[in-house]
Design an enzyme around this catalytic site. Sequence first.
Site, PDB file in Angstrom:
ATOM      1  N   MET A  58       0.799  -1.218   0.000  1.00  0.00           N
ATOM      2  CA  MET A  58       0.000   0.000   0.000  1.00  0.00           C
ATOM      3  C   MET A  58       0.836   1.275   0.000  1.00  0.00           C
ATOM      4  O   MET A  58       0.319   2.356  -0.257  1.00  0.00           O
ATOM      5  CB  MET A  58      -0.965   0.010   1.188  1.00  0.00           C
ATOM      6  CG  MET A  58      -0.317  -0.011   2.563  1.00  0.00           C
ATOM      7  SD  MET A  58       0.033   1.625   3.306  1.00  0.00           S
ATOM      8  CE  MET A  58      -1.615   2.201   3.704  1.00  0.00           C
ATOM      9  N   TYR A  59       2.133   1.196   0.278  1.00  0.00           N
ATOM     10  CA  TYR A  59       2.973   2.393   0.295  1.00  0.00           C
ATOM     11  C   TYR A  59       3.078   2.976  -1.117  1.00  0.00           C
ATOM     12  O   TYR A  59       3.487   2.291  -2.055  1.00  0.00           O
ATOM     13  CB  TYR A  59       4.374   2.086   0.813  1.00  0.00           C
ATOM     14  CG  TYR A  59       4.449   1.641   2.252  1.00  0.00           C
ATOM     15  CD1 TYR A  59       3.398   1.844   3.141  1.00  0.00           C
ATOM     16  CD2 TYR A  59       5.590   1.011   2.738  1.00  0.00           C
ATOM     17  CE1 TYR A  59       3.476   1.426   4.459  1.00  0.00           C
ATOM     18  CE2 TYR A  59       5.680   0.597   4.053  1.00  0.00           C
ATOM     19  CZ  TYR A  59       4.623   0.799   4.917  1.00  0.00           C
ATOM     20  OH  TYR A  59       4.707   0.384   6.218  1.00  0.00           O
ATOM     21  N   SER A  60       2.715   4.231  -1.237  1.00  0.00           N
ATOM     22  CA  SER A  60       2.687   4.908  -2.544  1.00  0.00           C
ATOM     23  C   SER A  60       1.886   4.100  -3.563  1.00  0.00           C
ATOM     24  O   SER A  60       2.183   4.108  -4.759  1.00  0.00           O
ATOM     25  CB  SER A  60       4.100   5.168  -3.071  1.00  0.00           C
ATOM     26  OG  SER A  60       4.752   6.164  -2.316  1.00  0.00           O
ATOM     27  N   ALA A  61       0.859   3.387  -3.062  1.00  0.00           N
ATOM     28  CA  ALA A  61      -0.016   2.584  -3.928  1.00  0.00           C
ATOM     29  C   ALA A  61       0.774   1.648  -4.834  1.00  0.00           C
ATOM     30  O   ALA A  61       0.495   1.506  -6.027  1.00  0.00           O
ATOM     31  CB  ALA A  61      -0.934   3.487  -4.753  1.00  0.00           C
TER      32      ALA A  61
END
Length: 327
Positions: A58-61
């Site tokens: 989920m980090y920076s999608a």
Amino acid sequence: MQYQRLGQSGLQVSRICLGMMSYGTPKWRDWVLDEDASRPFIQRAIEMGINFFDTANMYSAGVSEEVTGRALKDMAKRDEVVIATKVYFPYNDVPNQGGLSRKHIMAAVEDSLRRLGTDYIDLYQIHRYDFNTPLEETLEALHDLVKAGKVRYIGASSMFAYQFTKSLYLADLHNWTRFVSMQNHYNLVYREEEREMNRVCVEEGIGIIPWSPLARGFLAGNRTRDKGGETKRSKSDQYAHDLYYEDADFDVVDAVVKVAEAKSVRPAQVALAWLLQRPGVVAPIIGATKMPHLEDALAALDIHLNEEDVAAMEAPYVTHEFAMGAR
């Protein structure tokens, strides 16, 4: 650099883990560094002996995983680094795009492998507990990933201690792969994990790899009581404002600063040194958007805190509302 086994597993990791949430795209969070700006930090971490890199889908999608994978492919041998990522948080409201169902885990791991550019993940972690999926379904799916060779070890992140204990019990009961690590919220201004979770981890031989070891920069000593600060993140990180910034939290920071001044080191170094000396802690996960962040982390390994230092920094602490966090 110092290295230590992750819990009771045979996996050896550097005692500092580089958190990759800070690297990806500023379109996600304005304090995140883009790929070009990120690479010098990853290169320096490798030069320092850091072999442990933690990201999440989920980090920076997803861009963080891409940045992580490309950098490590260019800068290190695959078998000499430990890549950790996480699954749980959805990108949208479409059914089955989040959580810990078998369907989502199996799809998410393939997406992470593709973005990371690798055929296996060293440490695959559940980012949070899924109240809507039977725990047995999640654990069996993770076990199957290990047996398929897509994942080497599995870990968990913030949850209630009873939930984590139940997961260990079920894994033992069904002869499934056990969690080897717990990535929880733990630092000098948030010590609620000491009540139960950390004790479970020590008793069960689970390696603790705390997130936000400097309280999202709060323990660096550069925040002000009006919720201001010197950095872009300190001004825009509303989540940190919600977690910390109580008067007692600033009292803890004042104590950290005092101990640091007496030792002629930075407050961040002292705060990390305290965490590194706590029972069960293997590798705090640090974020680095300035080179001194990495240097401070390395220096913390050599700082000795005596009983008086520890007592002085722990004394101002007050009980906090339980906060698992959604990073």
